[in-house]
Structure formats: structure tokens, C-alpha cells
Design a protein around this motif. Structure first.
Motif, PDB file in Angstrom:
ATOM      1  N   MET A 141       0.758  -1.293  -0.047  1.00  0.00           N
ATOM      2  CA  MET A 141      -0.131  -0.009   0.057  1.00  0.00           C
ATOM      3  C   MET A 141       0.939   1.204   0.029  1.00  0.00           C
ATOM      4  O   MET A 141       0.495   2.291  -0.597  1.00  0.00           O
ATOM      5  CB  MET A 141      -0.805  -0.120   1.163  1.00  0.00           C
ATOM      6  CG  MET A 141      -1.903   1.431   1.313  1.00  0.00           C
ATOM      7  SD  MET A 141      -2.815   1.308   2.893  1.00  0.00           S
ATOM      8  CE  MET A 141      -3.814  -0.120   2.669  1.00  0.00           C
ATOM      9  N   LYS A 142       1.960   1.270   0.675  1.00  0.00           N
ATOM     10  CA  LYS A 142       2.823   2.547   0.853  1.00  0.00           C
ATOM     11  C   LYS A 142       3.561   2.658  -0.608  1.00  0.00           C
ATOM     12  O   LYS A 142       3.842   3.963  -0.734  1.00  0.00           O
ATOM     13  CB  LYS A 142       3.753   2.215   2.143  1.00  0.00           C
ATOM     14  CG  LYS A 142       3.396   1.952   3.173  1.00  0.00           C
ATOM     15  CD  LYS A 142       4.521   2.023   4.235  1.00  0.00           C
ATOM     16  CE  LYS A 142       5.230   0.791   3.915  1.00  0.00           C
ATOM     17  NZ  LYS A 142       6.238   0.571   5.311  1.00  0.00           N
ATOM     18  N   PRO A 159      -0.114  -5.094   5.011  1.00  0.00           N
ATOM     19  CA  PRO A 159      -1.195  -5.575   5.797  1.00  0.00           C
ATOM     20  C   PRO A 159      -2.447  -6.112   4.989  1.00  0.00           C
ATOM     21  O   PRO A 159      -2.980  -6.648   5.927  1.00  0.00           O
ATOM     22  CB  PRO A 159      -1.408  -4.193   6.642  1.00  0.00           C
ATOM     23  CG  PRO A 159      -0.912  -3.286   5.775  1.00  0.00           C
ATOM     24  CD  PRO A 159       0.067  -3.763   5.187  1.00  0.00           C
ATOM     25  N   LEU A 160      -2.589  -5.702   4.033  1.00  0.00           N
ATOM     26  CA  LEU A 160      -3.817  -6.026   3.161  1.00  0.00           C
ATOM     27  C   LEU A 160      -3.321  -6.677   1.900  1.00  0.00           C
ATOM     28  O   LEU A 160      -3.584  -6.147   0.940  1.00  0.00           O
ATOM     29  CB  LEU A 160      -4.630  -5.011   2.833  1.00  0.00           C
ATOM     30  CG  LEU A 160      -5.366  -4.368   3.901  1.00  0.00           C
ATOM     31  CD1 LEU A 160      -6.382  -3.207   3.639  1.00  0.00           C
ATOM     32  CD2 LEU A 160      -6.225  -5.575   4.554  1.00  0.00           C
ATOM     33  N   ALA A 204      -9.370   1.925   4.838  1.00  0.00           N
ATOM     34  CA  ALA A 204      -9.110   3.248   5.364  1.00  0.00           C
ATOM     35  C   ALA A 204      -8.214   3.217   6.362  1.00  0.00           C
ATOM     36  O   ALA A 204      -7.510   4.166   6.715  1.00  0.00           O
ATOM     37  CB  ALA A 204     -10.685   3.688   5.410  1.00  0.00           C
ATOM     38  N   PHE A 205      -8.501   2.126   7.349  1.00  0.00           N
ATOM     39  CA  PHE A 205      -7.640   2.248   8.785  1.00  0.00           C
ATOM     40  C   PHE A 205      -6.239   2.155   8.210  1.00  0.00           C
ATOM     41  O   PHE A 205      -5.340   2.773   8.995  1.00  0.00           O
ATOM     42  CB  PHE A 205      -7.923   0.839   9.319  1.00  0.00           C
ATOM     43  CG  PHE A 205      -7.380   0.617  10.663  1.00  0.00           C
ATOM     44  CD1 PHE A 205      -7.485   1.449  11.660  1.00  0.00           C
ATOM     45  CD2 PHE A 205      -6.438  -0.158  10.718  1.00  0.00           C
ATOM     46  CE1 PHE A 205      -6.700   1.180  12.814  1.00  0.00           C
ATOM     47  CE2 PHE A 205      -5.457  -0.629  11.699  1.00  0.00           C
ATOM     48  CZ  PHE A 205      -5.573   0.100  12.736  1.00  0.00           C
ATOM     49  N   PHE A 206      -5.822   1.163   7.323  1.00  0.00           N
ATOM     50  CA  PHE A 206      -4.320   0.948   7.093  1.00  0.00           C
ATOM     51  C   PHE A 206      -3.737   2.215   6.353  1.00  0.00           C
ATOM     52  O   PHE A 206      -2.656   2.403   6.445  1.00  0.00           O
ATOM     53  CB  PHE A 206      -4.080  -0.264   6.441  1.00  0.00           C
ATOM     54  CG  PHE A 206      -4.198  -1.455   7.356  1.00  0.00           C
ATOM     55  CD1 PHE A 206      -3.096  -1.807   8.562  1.00  0.00           C
ATOM     56  CD2 PHE A 206      -5.294  -2.483   7.119  1.00  0.00           C
ATOM     57  CE1 PHE A 206      -3.373  -2.642   9.207  1.00  0.00           C
ATOM     58  CE2 PHE A 206      -5.451  -3.442   8.051  1.00  0.00           C
ATOM     59  CZ  PHE A 206      -4.496  -3.683   8.862  1.00  0.00           C
ATOM     60  N   ALA A 207      -4.721   2.848   5.735  1.00  0.00           N
ATOM     61  CA  ALA A 207      -4.239   4.041   4.900  1.00  0.00           C
ATOM     62  C   ALA A 207      -3.892   5.183   5.900  1.00  0.00           C
ATOM     63  O   ALA A 207      -2.861   5.799   5.854  1.00  0.00           O
ATOM     64  CB  ALA A 207      -5.179   4.459   3.750  1.00  0.00           C
ATOM     65  N   ALA A 249      -0.586   4.147   7.299  1.00  0.00           N
ATOM     66  CA  ALA A 249       0.658   4.713   6.330  1.00  0.00           C
ATOM     67  C   ALA A 249       0.956   6.298   6.490  1.00  0.00           C
ATOM     68  O   ALA A 249       2.204   6.562   6.655  1.00  0.00           O
ATOM     69  CB  ALA A 249       0.127   4.290   5.026  1.00  0.00           C
ATOM     70  N   GLU A 250       0.030   6.996   6.640  1.00  0.00           N
ATOM     71  CA  GLU A 250       0.138   8.488   6.969  1.00  0.00           C
ATOM     72  C   GLU A 250       0.714   8.814   8.101  1.00  0.00           C
ATOM     73  O   GLU A 250       1.487   9.566   8.339  1.00  0.00           O
ATOM     74  CB  GLU A 250      -1.231   9.131   6.597  1.00  0.00           C
ATOM     75  CG  GLU A 250      -1.070  10.575   6.874  1.00  0.00           C
ATOM     76  CD  GLU A 250      -2.425  11.392   6.695  1.00  0.00           C
ATOM     77  OE1 GLU A 250      -2.442  12.564   6.752  1.00  0.00           O
ATOM     78  OE2 GLU A 250      -3.411  10.731   6.352  1.00  0.00           O
ATOM     79  N   THR A 251       0.208   7.907   9.327  1.00  0.00           N
ATOM     80  CA  THR A 251       0.601   8.116  10.669  1.00  0.00           C
ATOM     81  C   THR A 251       2.385   7.738  10.622  1.00  0.00           C
ATOM     82  O   THR A 251       3.243   8.300  11.420  1.00  0.00           O
ATOM     83  CB  THR A 251       0.220   7.428  11.529  1.00  0.00           C
ATOM     84  OG1 THR A 251      -1.340   7.876  11.458  1.00  0.00           O
ATOM     85  CG2 THR A 251       0.567   7.520  12.995  1.00  0.00           C
TER      86      THR A 251
END
Length: 617
Positions: free
Chosen positions: A436-437, A466-467, A482-485, A488-490
Motif C-alpha cells: 500500500m505504501k 497488511p492487506l 481506510a484504517f491501514f491508509a 501509513a500516513e501516521t
């Protein structure tokens, strides 16, 4: 601008189709029914309508009210001619008109049929007065402690609660709002209070009038709504609440735009915007101004107003937004690279063609690999995508940070996936990334990208992270994405924070990044020795050789000899010169217990040598 608005008596008479003589005749008949005698003639009515005479309150005004079918007792306190239903001229701004405007609005809600609305020209004049006139002083003053502070607190708390419930429970709060505004009006007119208490009362009256106006607007009682907005503007102006007054003018402009008078709405907002203080309030006014200009087909001015609205909304402010516009917040909407202001319009992606169930289907994968810096390698991502069955010519790779708004290879990969889907609608086109990153580290951007792929019939696939697997845009899959996005921002924020903390810790230990110093310890020894023999720096400079770094083997510049130092060492040019120049045989004195030269750091020794160099002849 409209012409001078006619007298309310003339308006009421013309509305009934009566000439002046007919009104005079009816007044004489009404007096006869009461056992009175009246000598009213058409000439007297003319003087009343032109302001050259005023009918007496004891006889003529009650007779006029009877002829026009108006309850004189209910509106007599407003004075002549404000109790007449045909009054369509806004009251001039000023503290003395705050209470009459409230009473006029409250009276107007009693009779829906005989009420006449303000004209657009008179409202534009009122907006100009609001922008050009500074609020006056409060009409009533009192020594501290004379006002009923407990009653004032209760009025404010109850009014705030009623305004909050006005939208949710409109029918139940309609009469309560009117009764509460009547109570506040009586408190303003009959009590004595300090200027601070008066400001609170007029602010409360303006907010209540604004809430009632919106209720009447929703009921299509536009004339009555205009009266209450007129009263709200008067009281906001008296209370020195510029932003609240600007909001009321914005509401009046919105009503005019709703009624089809876009030009008057634009004129009102043109007067209101320059005096609006909070950026959020100014942004909303610019937005409504853009809507009015769009209705007038003034495209250039409309785009300018939209730009001003966006700029005002992005302006930081430490004060909270006014209550009437606190709902307005920024919304981040990603814009494709090939769209934006100044670019020609083009149609969007056509709707998908119905798929023939008899056609054979297949999976077509488009790969995308990315790393942030040139020092990082893409081999691991490319190998993973290749092992997954994606040819190298279908993998788009680049070394670019996700902070860059336009990523050429990424945009090319998306465009290719859309084109493949358009040409092969029966196939499943899968947009594959390593994790995702690699797509981005901004939660809003990642969510918008996933929605964009779903809208175009594309499938998102991630090989690791993670996904892993195919992204499910419905149900729990969307929630997890949405949670893992957000995670990633954090993570990116934590990386940036940790990097800054590491640099700060290294700086406190004396470790700084950048190039090594050009002037070494041996160079300074050489320069001092040859300067003592009478040579100039320009003569010494060609014989000095830089031992390391990019300029290895070259001679340092004259400026580097004078000012070469580490980044945190003060410049020698800013060091004050001593009154007597020391010689090489008599170096500057040191404290008795100072450490020896061997224990000094390179920076400290450079500083000592530099002082000698600058001070030497």
C-alpha cells in the motif's frame, strides 16, 4: 437602483385602488360612525403622504387604521408611519432603530396578507449603509450592577438552545422563538444596562431574528423573512458584530438570488465582503457571490470569487468561526493531472459497455513500483511483480516521493489501465503494487485512489503489507483499507519526526552534516607562519592544497582562508579586532587551567588560529 420608495400610506391606498379623495371620504365616514366630525380632504392626505404633515395619534391615525382594516392598538407603539403594513423602506442604521426594527418584524408575522416586502434597491442601499457606517453608542447606560445579570444569562442560554433546536424541531420552536424575541425586545427597551450587557442583548436579538427569518424563508414567507433579517442586521450593527451582520447580509443576498434577482444579490455581497473579518465567513460570502455571478453569466468574475473563497478558507485564524458559518470546512478533493483551471474541458470516462457473457474473460495486470529517493533500489519490487506474472513492459516504475503531486509514471500506469479496460471490458484489469505504501502515504489520497479505480471498473491488488490480495471495495474491506491508509500516513509523520529528532540530537553533540572543512589544522599553521614572515594571504593561497573532498588537489580561495569554519562556529569576520595586534611569538593569553592543545577540538583550535590570522599584519 430603484427610485425613492413611496410612503406606506400611498402604498396601502394604491393597493386598494383608492385615490386620495376616496381615502379621505372613507375617513370621514369612519368618523361619522364614531359620532365624530372629520374635515379630512384629499389635500390633507397628500400632505400626510409627502411628510409635510402627520396625522394626530388620538383621532386621525385610529380612523386610518379602521379604514385600512388594521389593529391600531397592536402597532401604535411603532409610531407613524411604521405601523402601516405598506412600509417597504428599511429603517436607517443606528442604535435608535434597533428596537423599532424588532417590533416591526414581530408585528409582520401576525398578518401574512397585507405585508409588503422590501425592494432590492432599498436592500442594496441598506448594505451600503452597513459597510460605510460605524456603529453608534448604546442608547442606554447604567452603573455596574444595575442590570439583572441573572436574567441576562438565562435569556442567552435559552436563546442559544432554541436556535439550536430551530432546524430539528421547526414547528415546535416557531412560537417559542417569537415569544423569546419579544421578551428580549422588551428587556432592551425597558431596562437599563451597561454597554457590555447591551452588546450581549443586541447580539442575542440578532441571532434570534436570523433563526426566525430562516424559518419564514423555508415556509416561503419571503416578505416576513426579509423583515426579520432587517431587524437582525440592525441589532448586529448596534452590537458591533461585523461578522454577524455580514452573515445577515449574505442571507438577504441568498433570498434575492432565490427570488431571481441575482444582480441585487451580487451588489449586496460586494458591500458586505470588505468589512467581513473572519476568513471562514469571508469565504462563504465569496462563495455566494460566485453563485450570483454565475447566474449573471459573468464567468471571469465568478472564477475570481471562487479563488478568493478558497484562499480565504485556507487562511489560518486563531479565533473560532462564527456560529452561522462554523459548518464550513475544507474538503480535499484530488484533481487529476490533466484537469484544472485554464485547461480545456474534456468528457470523462464513458460508462462501461455491457459485457457479453459469451466472451472469454481473462485477468490483465498492470504493475506499478515506486521508491522515494534515488539511493533506494526498485529490484525487490520489480522481482516480486515479475514473479506474479506481470511482464516488465507492463510494470511502470519511478523514483519519486509521494509528496510530489504529479508522478508521471504513476499517472501513465493509471491511464494505461483505463485504456485497457475500455478496449477489453470483458476482462478484469488488475492494478498491482507491491504494498500500500507504494501508492502513497496520505489517507485521503489513498481512499480517493481506491474509489477512482473502482469507479472505472479496475481492481486493486497488493502483494505484501497488511492487506495482501485483491482489495474489496465493499463492507469490511473498505473499512480496513481506510484504517491501514491512516496508519501509513501516521507512519510517514513518525518517520519525519524521528529524523528531525535525530538531527537535533546530533547537533547537540557537535555533529553536523555537510561537507568537511576546507581549511585544515596544518593549513592554518602554515598561513600563520608565513604571515609572520610578511607574506600576504594572496601570496600564500596558491601553495595550499585541499587534501580531501570534492576539491581535492585544488587551492582554497582567499575567502575560505579568512572565513573557513565549521557551520556552528562564528565567522571570523564578525570577531572584534583586539586593540593591539599580537605577534606569532606572543599568542593570546589563555586561562591558567585551560586544557592543552592536544585536548582541544579541531573547531576550538581553528577558532584560535583564525583570531591570530585576522589580527596578524
Amino acid at each position: 437602483m430603484d427610485d425613492e420608495i413611496r410612503h406606506p400610506l400611498a402604498h396601502a391606498r394604491n393597493e386598494r385602488g383608492w385615490p386620495q379623495e376616496e381615502l379621505a371620504r372613507r375617513i370621514r365616514q369612519a368618523a361619522k360612525r364614531r359620532g365624530l366630525r372629520s374635515g379630512t380632504r384629499g389635500s390633507r392626505v397628500s400632505k400626510w403622504e409627502t411628510g409635510r404633515a402627520t396625522p394626530d395619534e388620538d383621532e386621525s391615525q385610529p380612523l386610518i387604521a379602521e379604514v385600512l382594516g388594521i389593529d391600531y392598538a397592536a402597532g401604535a407603539h411603532l409610531g407613524w408611519p411604521h405601523w402601516l403594513p405598506g412600509q417597504d423602506r428599511p429603517l436607517p442604521l443606528g442604535p435608535h432603530n434597533a428596537v423599532p426594527s424588532l417590533r416591526e418584524a414581530l408585528m409582520s408575522s401576525l398578518d401574512r396578507r397585507s405585508f409588503i416586502a422590501y425592494t432590492s434597491g432599498s436592500l442594496a442601499v441598506l448594505a451600503y449603509q452597513w459597510a460605510a457606517t460605524e456603529p453608534g453608542r448604546f442608547a442606554r447606560f447604567a452603573a455596574p450592577g444595575e442590570a439583572d445579570a441573572e436574567m441576562l444569562d438565562w435569556l442567552e442560554a435559552t436563546g442559544t438552545q432554541l436556535i439550536r433546536l430551530a432546524t430539528e424541531r421547526r414547528h415546535r420552536t416557531r412560537h417559542l422563538l417569537g415569544a423569546h424575541l419579544t421578551t428580549v425586545t422588551e428587556f432592551i427597551s425597558e431596562s437599563r444596562y451597561t454597554p457590555a450587557a447591551g452588546q450581549r442583548l443586541h447580539t442575542l436579538a440578532a441571532s434570534l431574528s436570523q433563526a426566525i427569518a430562516w424559518q419564514h424563508f423555508d415556509e416561503r414567507r419571503h416578505a416576513s423573512a426579509g423583515r426579520f433579517w432587517h431587524a437582525a442586521l440592525h441589532n448586529a450593527h448596534t452590537a458591533h458584530q461585523r461578522d454577524l451582520g455580514a452573515g445577515v447580509l449574505s442571507d438577504l443576498a441568498y433570498q434575492l438570488l432565490w427570488l431571481g434577482d441575482a444582480r441585487a444579490a451580487a451588489d449586496i455581497l460586494e458591500h458586505a465582503i470588505p468589512r467581513t473579518q473572519h476568513p471562514t465567513a469571508r469565504s462563504l460570502l465569496h462563495l455566494r457571490q460566485a453563485r450570483a455571478l454565475a447566474a449573471l453569466n459573468e464567468g471571469g468574475l465568478c472564477r475570481r470569487a471562487l479563488t478568493a473563497a478558497e484562499k480565504a478558507l485556507d487562511t489560518p485564524s486563531y479565533d473560532p468561526a462564527p456560529a452561522w458559518c462554523s459548518w464550513k470546512k475544507a474538503l480535499r478533493v484530488p484533481i487529476p493531472a490533466d484537469r484544472g483551471p485554464g485547461r480545456p474541458w474534456r468528457p470523462g470516462t464513458p460508462p462501461p459497455v455491457p459485457i457479453d457473457p459469451d466472451l472469454p474473460s481473462a485477468d490483465i495486470r498492470i504493475g506499478c513500483a515506486r521508491c522515494s529517493t534515488l539511493g533506494q533500489e526498485l529490484d525487490s519490487q520489480l522481482d516480486a511483480l515479475s514473479k506474479h506474472g506481470i511482464p516488465r513492459d507492463k510494470i511502470f516504475s519511478e523514483k519519486i516521493s509521494t509528496r510530489v503531486r504529479v508522478r508521471p509514471r504513476f499517472e501513465e500506469a493509471l491511464r494505461t489501465a483505463r485504456e485497457v479496460k475500455a478496449h477489453a471490458p470483458h476482462c478484469r484489469v488488475i492494478f498491482t503494487v507491491y504494498e500500500m505504501k507504494r501508492l502513497g502515504r496520505d489517507a485521503a489520497e489513498l481512499t480517493a485512489l481506491a474509489d477512482h479505480l473502482t469507479a472505472h471498473g479496475l481492481v486493486l491488488e497488493m502483494l505484501a503489507g497488511p492487506l495482501p490480495g485483491i482489495y474489496d471495495p465493499t463492507g469490511p474491506g473498505k473499512l480496513l483499507f481506510a484504517f491501514f491508509a491512516a496508519m501509513a500516513e501516521t507512519e510517514r509523520e513518525n518517520i519525519s519526526k524521528s529524523t528531525l529528532e535525530g538531527l537535533d540530537t546530533a547537533a547537540r553533540k557537535g555533529k553536523h552534516g555537510g561537507r568537511p572543512p576546507v581549511i585544515t589544522d596544518d593549513m592554518l599553521h602554515t598561513v600563520l607562519r608565513r604571515r609572520a614572515l610578511g607574506e600576504s594571504v594572496e601570496q600564500i593561497q596558491p601553495d595550499l592544497i585541499i587534501p580531501t573532498g570534492k576539491r581535492k588537489g585544488q587551492s582554497p580561495s582567499v575567502a575560505s582562508i579568512y572565513t573557513g569554519r565549521s557551520p556552528n562556529t562564528p565567522s571570523a569576520r564578525h570577531t572584534p579586532k583586539p586593540s593591539s595586534r599580537p605577534t606569532p611569538t606572543s599568542p593570546p593569553s589563555r586561562p591558567a587551567k585551560s586544557p592543552g592543545p592536544a585536548s582541544l577540538s579541531l573547531t576550538e583550535r581553528h577558532s584560535d588560529y583564525r583570531e591570530l590570522l585576522v589580527a596578524s599584519p
